[in-house]
Design an enzyme around this catalytic site. Structure first.
Site, PDB file in Angstrom:
ATOM      1  N   ASP A  60      35.140-103.445 -95.790  1.00  0.00           N
ATOM      2  CA  ASP A  60      34.374-104.371 -96.626  1.00  0.00           C
ATOM      3  C   ASP A  60      35.030-105.747 -96.542  1.00  0.00           C
ATOM      4  O   ASP A  60      35.227-106.263 -95.451  1.00  0.00           O
ATOM      5  CB  ASP A  60      34.292-103.824 -98.053  1.00  0.00           C
ATOM      6  CG  ASP A  60      33.053-104.302 -98.796  1.00  0.00           C
ATOM      7  OD1 ASP A  60      32.859-105.517 -98.894  1.00  0.00           O
ATOM      8  OD2 ASP A  60      32.288-103.459 -99.306  1.00  0.00           O
ATOM      9  N   ASN A 112      30.439-108.112 -93.555  1.00  0.00           N
ATOM     10  CA  ASN A 112      31.468-108.431 -94.540  1.00  0.00           C
ATOM     11  C   ASN A 112      32.589-109.188 -93.872  1.00  0.00           C
ATOM     12  O   ASN A 112      32.828-109.076 -92.688  1.00  0.00           O
ATOM     13  CB  ASN A 112      31.984-107.157 -95.215  1.00  0.00           C
ATOM     14  CG  ASN A 112      31.207-106.814 -96.462  1.00  0.00           C
ATOM     15  OD1 ASN A 112      31.216-107.559 -97.431  1.00  0.00           O
ATOM     16  ND2 ASN A 112      30.502-105.685 -96.437  1.00  0.00           N
ATOM     17  N   GLU A 137      33.026-108.787-105.712  1.00  0.00           N
ATOM     18  CA  GLU A 137      33.379-109.105-104.321  1.00  0.00           C
ATOM     19  C   GLU A 137      33.866-110.548-104.242  1.00  0.00           C
ATOM     20  O   GLU A 137      34.125-111.205-105.245  1.00  0.00           O
ATOM     21  CB  GLU A 137      32.166-108.894-103.400  1.00  0.00           C
ATOM     22  CG  GLU A 137      31.756-107.443-103.242  1.00  0.00           C
ATOM     23  CD  GLU A 137      31.363-107.108-101.818  1.00  0.00           C
ATOM     24  OE1 GLU A 137      31.911-107.697-100.872  1.00  0.00           O
ATOM     25  OE2 GLU A 137      30.496-106.230-101.647  1.00  0.00           O
ATOM     26  N   ARG A 174      19.290-110.647 -99.020  1.00  0.00           N
ATOM     27  CA  ARG A 174      20.198-111.452 -99.831  1.00  0.00           C
ATOM     28  C   ARG A 174      21.433-111.767 -99.007  1.00  0.00           C
ATOM     29  O   ARG A 174      21.760-111.076 -98.034  1.00  0.00           O
ATOM     30  CB  ARG A 174      20.606-110.735-101.113  1.00  0.00           C
ATOM     31  CG  ARG A 174      21.479-109.498-100.902  1.00  0.00           C
ATOM     32  CD  ARG A 174      22.092-109.039-102.216  1.00  0.00           C
ATOM     33  NE  ARG A 174      22.854-107.804-102.101  1.00  0.00           N
ATOM     34  CZ  ARG A 174      24.126-107.718-101.726  1.00  0.00           C
ATOM     35  NH1 ARG A 174      24.775-108.813-101.352  1.00  0.00           N
ATOM     36  NH2 ARG A 174      24.742-106.553-101.686  1.00  0.00           N
ATOM     37  N   ASN A 199      25.504-111.986 -98.543  1.00  0.00           N
ATOM     38  CA  ASN A 199      26.596-111.105 -98.930  1.00  0.00           C
ATOM     39  C   ASN A 199      27.911-111.892 -98.917  1.00  0.00           C
ATOM     40  O   ASN A 199      28.052-112.834 -99.681  1.00  0.00           O
ATOM     41  CB  ASN A 199      26.633-109.883 -98.007  1.00  0.00           C
ATOM     42  CG  ASN A 199      27.445-108.733 -98.570  1.00  0.00           C
ATOM     43  OD1 ASN A 199      27.340-108.432 -99.764  1.00  0.00           O
ATOM     44  ND2 ASN A 199      28.227-108.075 -97.739  1.00  0.00           N
TER      45      ASN A 199
END
Length: 296
Positions: free
Chosen positions: A200, A152, A19, A104, A106
């Site tokens: 995303d 995202n 990513e 966490r 991203n």
């Protein structure tokens, strides 16, 4: 509307959760989130990506620090940190340390005004556990949104007046007005609601179009500023995850993918792809700390 030229493959690596790809300093950098690696993408199909930094925690995305070559701010672990040229991390804030479920960071990105934005999510994707944070130029970290499941992006228009943020679990991209001085967000509106797949990673181009990787479909989509679908790029990987526009002329769409969760990954699941497009983008914006000389 659908691209017919097969995408080129960059690198021999097949990433677990590739990513956070950004074009900066004449190269593409990206992350393999759960392994904590920051990588420079290979130029062609026959060499591996180059390790830039290795963190002992998940690494979602980075932004370069203006005027400080080799320095980054990063969405990592349970917060936001600085990474120096030796790969050492210095924590700015860890706002998710005491969350009720394991969390966490991203995706994350710098905006045109020099601030850094980063989202958090639960490891088990608990509904509405995630947040969006803003690192201001003076080093303060503020939670600006709650009740997001898998944030995202974000992605910003060239003037920084509009922010797009995906909530991937809901299949939505929302559009927010942004106050240029404070970074405060106004009332959002739904920009895109996908019936198939999950939006995303995202980026904008010079005409104000929005590109998003669509997880679960093997596609990247471009949307016009009015929200209408303009172009679909088919990719030979089922889980496209991050994207950016780069290359010498800004007209190369670079897309990461992932093989995490696939029972039988294909040969290109987890690869990085390059596709030529018509409308250019710009290099990744940098985080601009307030100790810069241009700050009164």
């Amino acid at each position: 509307m659908t691209a017919t030229v097969p995408p080129a493959v960059l690198g021999t690596d097949r990433l677990e959760l590739g990513e956070g790809i950004r074009w900066t300093d004449g190269r593409a950098v990206l992350t393999d989130i759960l392994s904590g690696r920051l990588l420079a993408a290979a130029d062609g199909p026959d060499a591996p990506h180059t390790l830039v930094a290795q963190l002992p925690c998940p690494l979602g995305a980075v932004a370069p620090v203006e005027g400080r070559p080799g320095h980054w701010v990063a969405a990592a672990g349970t917060g936001i940190c600085r990474i120096d040229p030796a790969g050492r991390a210095e924590w700015i804030a860890r706002p998710e340390d005491d969350a009720p479920v394991p969390m966490r960071m991203n995706d994350g990105v710098a905006d045109p005004h020099g601030r850094f934005w980063a989202g958090s999510m639960a490891y088990d994707t608990t509904t509405d556990a995630g947040s969006l944070y803003r690192l201001d130029r003076d080093g303060r970290v503020t939670r600006v949104l709650r009740d997001v499941t898998i944030p995202n992006g974000p992605a910003f228009t060239a003037d920084g007046a509009v922010m797009y943020l995906a909530d991937s679990a809901r299949g939505l991209v929302r559009r927010y007005p942004v106050d240029p001085e404070s970074g405060d967000l106004g009332t959002p509106e739904t920009f895109v609601a996908l019936a198939d797949g999950s939006p995303d990673g995202m980026t904008t181009d010079s005409e104000g179009g929005l590109w998003t990787a669509v997880w679960g479909t093997g596609q990247a989509h471009r949307y016009r500023p009015d929200g209408s679908l303009d172009r679909i790029v088919d990719l030979p990987a089922g889980q496209p995850a991050g994207l950016c526009l780069g290359g010498p002329d800004g007209r190369t769409l670079l897309v990461t993918s992932a093989h995490i969760g696939l029972a039988d990954p294909g040969p290109l699941d987890g690869a990085v792809f390059a596709v030529r497009v018509d409308v250019p983008g710009t290099p990744a914006a940098a985080y601009r700390p307030a100790d810069r000389a241009d700050i009164p």
